[in-house]
Design a protein around this motif. Structure first.
Motif: not given
Ligand code: ZN
Length: 160
Positions: A149, A151, A153, A160
């Motif tokens: 992704h 980024h 989590h 998300h």
């Molecule tokens: Zn993510």
């Protein structure tokens, strides 16, 4: 472990400008988390984080070129009030979504004079030399999902 590509670092920070005014701080919130090497944070700060570890505290000064860029006078525009659709009463400091050359962007109203409204599409911190006080609270390896992704989590990151 040391901060390197593919690591997630959490840190507290206080950001001040040249005048010593506090512009932003994580104090009182959870620490900010980022994925190192992914451009999640400004380049000058990311560079200063490399090789640090949990418990490290340091100060770093970031020039505009490695921060939010120089102010670009071409990104300041004067427009007739009627062009600001849906804004009956434009006021200095209001932020609005405008259509820029690269899609929607946030602009700030910086001046209102009669029928003429000045809008500025520069980042609020463009042109500022940034002084960060950083305190690293945690360093861990990124998960495969975070890497895909680009980024973080969970705590201090995306939910998300
Ligand atoms: Zn993510």
């Amino acid at each position: 472990m040391q901060i390197a590509d593919r690591s997630v670092a959490s840190f507290h920070y206080t950001l001040t400008n040249d005048a010593g005014e506090v512009l932003d701080s994580s104090e009182g919130n959870e620490p900010m988390a980022y994925l190192h090497g992914s451009g999640n944070i400004i380049p000058g700060l990311e560079k200063a984080m490399a090789g640090r570890q949990a418990g490290d505290a340091f100060d770093v000064t970031v020039a505009p070129a490695e921060g939010y860029g120089e102010r670009d006078p071409k990104r300041v525009e004067r427009v007739p009030r009627r062009n600001l659709k849906g804004i009956a009463n434009p006021k200095v400091g209001m932020q609005l979504q405008a259509n820029g050359p690269h899609g929607p962007q946030v602009v700030t109203i910086t001046h209102v004079a009669g029928d003429v409204v000045t809008i500025d599409a520069n980042h609020a911190l463009a042109g500022e030399t940034l002084h960060f006080k950083v305190n690293i609270t945690n360093v861990r390896e990124a998960t495969e999902e975070e890497l895909s992704h680009g980024h973080v989590h969970g705590a201090g990151g995306h939910h998300h």
